[in-house]
Design a protein around this motif. Structure first.
Motif, mmCIF file in Angstrom:
data_model
loop_
_atom_site.group_PDB
_atom_site.id
_atom_site.type_symbol
_atom_site.label_atom_id
_atom_site.label_comp_id
_atom_site.label_asym_id
_atom_site.label_seq_id
_atom_site.Cartn_x
_atom_site.Cartn_y
_atom_site.Cartn_z
ATOM 1 N N ARG A 211 0.773 -1.256 -0.131
ATOM 2 C CA ARG A 211 -0.001 -0.025 0.048
ATOM 3 C C ARG A 211 0.792 1.456 0.222
ATOM 4 O O ARG A 211 0.370 2.445 -0.247
ATOM 5 C CB ARG A 211 -0.971 -0.048 1.068
ATOM 6 N N ILE A 212 2.103 1.177 0.334
ATOM 7 C CA ILE A 212 2.801 2.534 0.501
ATOM 8 C C ILE A 212 4.085 2.305 -0.379
ATOM 9 O O ILE A 212 5.044 3.381 -0.914
ATOM 10 C CB ILE A 212 3.482 2.462 1.984
ATOM 11 N N SER A 220 2.202 5.105 -6.688
ATOM 12 C CA SER A 220 3.155 4.318 -5.884
ATOM 13 C C SER A 220 2.310 4.011 -4.397
ATOM 14 O O SER A 220 2.906 2.991 -3.721
ATOM 15 C CB SER A 220 4.434 4.835 -5.708
ATOM 16 N N ILE A 221 1.518 4.899 -4.055
ATOM 17 C CA ILE A 221 0.736 4.637 -2.843
ATOM 18 C C ILE A 221 -0.737 4.429 -3.067
ATOM 19 O O ILE A 221 -1.224 5.291 -3.931
ATOM 20 C CB ILE A 221 0.873 6.083 -1.979
ATOM 21 N N ASP A 222 -1.357 3.524 -2.345
ATOM 22 C CA ASP A 222 -2.573 3.542 -2.408
ATOM 23 C C ASP A 222 -3.494 4.578 -2.267
ATOM 24 O O ASP A 222 -3.480 5.162 -1.347
ATOM 25 C CB ASP A 222 -3.060 2.450 -1.126
ATOM 26 N N PRO A 223 -4.500 5.078 -3.119
ATOM 27 C CA PRO A 223 -5.014 6.090 -3.224
ATOM 28 C C PRO A 223 -6.117 6.387 -2.019
ATOM 29 O O PRO A 223 -6.648 7.477 -1.592
ATOM 30 C CB PRO A 223 -5.707 6.244 -4.736
ATOM 31 N N THR A 224 -6.531 4.934 -1.565
ATOM 32 C CA THR A 224 -7.494 5.349 -0.336
ATOM 33 C C THR A 224 -6.914 5.549 0.802
ATOM 34 O O THR A 224 -7.331 5.541 1.958
ATOM 35 C CB THR A 224 -8.145 4.013 -0.471
ATOM 36 N N LEU A 225 -5.450 5.534 0.872
ATOM 37 C CA LEU A 225 -4.714 5.619 2.110
ATOM 38 C C LEU A 225 -4.512 7.242 2.028
ATOM 39 O O LEU A 225 -4.023 7.917 1.253
ATOM 40 C CB LEU A 225 -3.372 4.960 2.013
ATOM 41 N N HIS A 226 -4.433 7.944 3.628
ATOM 42 C CA HIS A 226 -4.100 9.080 3.713
ATOM 43 C C HIS A 226 -2.580 9.398 3.200
ATOM 44 O O HIS A 226 -1.796 8.594 3.912
ATOM 45 C CB HIS A 226 -4.496 9.416 5.468
ATOM 46 N N GLN A 227 -2.292 10.288 2.517
ATOM 47 C CA GLN A 227 -1.060 10.397 2.026
ATOM 48 C C GLN A 227 -0.166 10.559 3.108
ATOM 49 O O GLN A 227 1.262 10.334 3.124
ATOM 50 C CB GLN A 227 -1.112 11.412 0.684
ATOM 51 N N GLY A 228 -0.417 11.618 3.998
ATOM 52 C CA GLY A 228 0.683 11.974 5.114
ATOM 53 C C GLY A 228 0.823 10.689 5.882
ATOM 54 O O GLY A 228 1.907 10.592 6.521
ATOM 55 N N TYR A 229 -0.185 10.046 6.196
ATOM 56 C CA TYR A 229 -0.232 8.679 7.044
ATOM 57 C C TYR A 229 0.572 7.756 6.102
ATOM 58 O O TYR A 229 1.459 7.122 6.825
ATOM 59 C CB TYR A 229 -1.504 8.203 7.300
ATOM 60 N N ALA A 230 0.700 7.688 4.886
ATOM 61 C CA ALA A 230 1.468 6.895 4.394
ATOM 62 C C ALA A 230 2.911 7.261 4.207
ATOM 63 O O ALA A 230 3.761 6.349 4.416
ATOM 64 C CB ALA A 230 1.108 6.859 2.663
ATOM 65 N N PHE A 257 -9.033 0.266 23.818
ATOM 66 C CA PHE A 257 -10.384 -0.351 23.236
ATOM 67 C C PHE A 257 -11.323 0.696 23.041
ATOM 68 O O PHE A 257 -12.060 0.865 24.054
ATOM 69 C CB PHE A 257 -10.778 -1.314 23.801
ATOM 70 N N ASP A 258 -11.399 1.184 21.832
ATOM 71 C CA ASP A 258 -12.722 2.565 21.791
ATOM 72 C C ASP A 258 -13.016 2.509 20.230
ATOM 73 O O ASP A 258 -12.639 1.443 19.528
ATOM 74 C CB ASP A 258 -11.925 3.692 22.400
ATOM 75 N N ASN A 259 -13.581 3.460 19.786
ATOM 76 C CA ASN A 259 -14.085 3.480 18.583
ATOM 77 C C ASN A 259 -13.223 4.320 17.614
ATOM 78 O O ASN A 259 -13.469 4.728 16.562
ATOM 79 C CB ASN A 259 -15.358 3.989 18.422
ATOM 80 N N ALA A 260 -11.767 4.697 18.054
ATOM 81 C CA ALA A 260 -11.138 5.625 17.211
ATOM 82 C C ALA A 260 -10.865 4.696 15.798
ATOM 83 O O ALA A 260 -10.532 5.519 14.814
ATOM 84 C CB ALA A 260 -9.751 5.714 18.169
ATOM 85 N N PHE A 261 -10.662 3.252 15.868
ATOM 86 C CA PHE A 261 -10.600 2.682 14.745
ATOM 87 C C PHE A 261 -11.438 3.430 13.467
ATOM 88 O O PHE A 261 -10.712 3.449 12.474
ATOM 89 C CB PHE A 261 -10.791 1.140 14.963
ATOM 90 N N TYR A 262 -12.567 3.358 13.409
ATOM 91 C CA TYR A 262 -13.654 3.842 12.791
ATOM 92 C C TYR A 262 -13.252 5.396 12.253
ATOM 93 O O TYR A 262 -13.592 5.708 11.155
ATOM 94 C CB TYR A 262 -14.834 3.804 13.269
ATOM 95 N N LYS A 263 -12.899 6.307 13.432
ATOM 96 C CA LYS A 263 -12.696 7.551 12.877
ATOM 97 C C LYS A 263 -11.402 7.510 12.154
ATOM 98 O O LYS A 263 -11.320 8.464 11.308
ATOM 99 C CB LYS A 263 -12.314 8.371 14.317
ATOM 100 N N ASN A 264 -10.357 6.720 12.162
ATOM 101 C CA ASN A 264 -9.350 6.494 11.413
ATOM 102 C C ASN A 264 -9.804 6.161 9.945
ATOM 103 O O ASN A 264 -9.088 6.700 9.142
ATOM 104 C CB ASN A 264 -8.339 5.687 12.120
ATOM 105 N N LEU A 265 -10.715 5.347 9.957
ATOM 106 C CA LEU A 265 -10.986 4.969 8.581
ATOM 107 C C LEU A 265 -11.691 6.024 7.776
ATOM 108 O O LEU A 265 -11.641 6.291 6.557
ATOM 109 C CB LEU A 265 -12.215 3.608 8.704
ATOM 110 N N GLN A 266 -12.335 6.870 8.350
ATOM 111 C CA GLN A 266 -13.135 7.991 7.684
ATOM 112 C C GLN A 266 -12.071 8.939 7.161
ATOM 113 O O GLN A 266 -12.297 9.684 6.320
ATOM 114 C CB GLN A 266 -13.821 8.763 8.839
ATOM 115 N N GLN A 267 -10.932 8.928 7.773
ATOM 116 C CA GLN A 267 -9.553 9.839 7.281
ATOM 117 C C GLN A 267 -8.803 9.050 6.347
ATOM 118 O O GLN A 267 -7.673 9.832 6.305
ATOM 119 C CB GLN A 267 -8.809 10.273 8.502
ATOM 120 N N GLY A 268 -8.981 7.962 6.185
ATOM 121 C CA GLY A 268 -8.172 7.066 5.017
ATOM 122 C C GLY A 268 -6.767 6.514 5.835
ATOM 123 O O GLY A 268 -5.798 6.237 5.468
ATOM 124 N N LYS A 269 -7.130 6.307 7.202
ATOM 125 C CA LYS A 269 -5.955 5.658 8.023
ATOM 126 C C LYS A 269 -6.315 4.539 8.524
ATOM 127 O O LYS A 269 -5.735 4.067 9.700
ATOM 128 C CB LYS A 269 -5.701 6.902 9.143
#
Length: 330
Positions: A211-212, A220-230, A257-269
């Motif tokens: 992906r990176i 070269s980077i997966d477009p669904t991935l947040h570029q800064g995170y990549a 153990f929280d819902n941050a995982f889903y917030k990360n998905l919303q940001q492409g992370k």
């Protein structure tokens, strides 16, 4: 408006689950199964798990992942814990080699603690101890507390060949994930809720390196991935990185153990392709958005999903045994 609709939709599901208690659906297991034979089972396991977790934070994701891998192959019978002198057991399969030893050690220590109580000795299965330990690592990581259904017997068979095709891979797309979970009677909501377990834990660089680096001919980077995170991931995982290097699945609160995982998905992370794939359809995106905006809703449906997971392929009565040593059949 979209998020409000999603929350209402999932609230209806959660209310339905409350109307029909889990034990009414699956009478083979009971919350108070050890009421007479080992009445303090929950506190004994909880104390052992808490002690182990204080020694290493890897205990939480390792135990949770062990439970998932166990249930998805032979069913929740602790067959994944069986050792083989010739390297031909379930735990020796390629898909299980990355299971952290701390998960196994957590169950073994809890089993020893249980068996140290005379009235409990050889009365509680390794499968039930794993189920209880999984709940405890979730709770101790800040997640929900829930009643665990008990009464499982341990399996006697553990084969390396039986693992292939039964576990999701990091590169799976949404349709592949949905189809695999459906074979176990788990819905799309169950799939997305259980994926939230990736709010804790780590993944090795090789699981997402494509992906990176050199994603395809266009990028070269997966477009669904947040570029800064990549770019951050490239620093942590250079092309010729040590294969033992791992990265947190949740870059914001990796131990909670929280819902941050889903917030990360919303940001492409979403670290893995299979995580980010949860946004692939309108329906799945609605569920992700609902979980991201309402942690209580996520916890409620996660509990419903992991309870269903814990019923997969359970062995009761003479169909299994209570292992004296979790690593070997009696």
């Amino acid at each position: 408006m979209e998020t409000t609709f999603s929350i209402l939709y999932l609230l209806i599901i959660s209310l339905f689950l409350l109307i029909i208690p889990p034990n009414h659906c699956f009478p083979q297991l009971k919350h108070d199964y050890y009421r007479k034979s080992c009445p303090n089972i929950e506190s004994i396991v909880h104390h052992a798990v808490k002690k182990k977790l204080k020694q290493t934070s890897v205990t939480a994701p390792a135990t949770l992942r062990l439970f998932f891998h166990d249930c998805f192959v032979h069913g929740c019978d602790a067959s994944v814990m069986i050792a083989s002198p010739n390297g031909n057991a379930e735990k020796d399969a390629p898909d299980d080699l990355s299971l952290a030893g701390d998960g196994f050690d957590t169950v073994i220590r809890a089993k020893a603690a249980v068996d140290s109580v005379s009235r409990c000795k050889n009365k509680v299965s390794c499968a039930d101890i794993l189920a209880l330990a999984t709940r405890d690592v979730i709770l101790l990581s800040g997640g929900p507390n829930y009643k665990v259904e008990l009464g499982r017997r341990d399996g006697r068979i553990s084969r390396k060949a039986s693992v292939k095709g039964h576990l999701p891979h990091a590169h799976f797309n949404y349709n592949q994930l949905k189809a695999l979970f459906a074979t176990h009677g788990l819905s799309q909501v169950d799939l997305i809720a259980l994926s939230g377990a990736h709010t804790i834990g780590f993944s090795h660089c090789r699981q997402f390196s494509k992906r990176i680096y050199n994603y395809n001919s266009q990028s070269s980077i997966d477009p669904t991935l947040h570029q800064g995170y990549a770019k951050e991931l490239q620093l942590k995982c250079p092309r010729h990185v040590d294969p033992r290097v791992a990265v947190a699945l949740d870059p914001t609160t990796p131990l909670a153990f929280d819902n941050a995982f889903y917030k990360n998905l919303q940001q492409g992370k979403g670290l893995l392709s299979s995580d980010q794939a949860l946004l692939a359809t309108k329906k799945s995106k609605r569920v992700v958005n609902a979980f991201a905006s309402n942690n209580t809703l996520f916890e409620r449906l996660f509990v419903a999903a992991i309870t269903k997971l814990g019923r997969l392929g359970v062995k009761t009565g003479n169909h299994g045994e209570i292992r004296r040593d979790c690593r070997f059949p009696n």
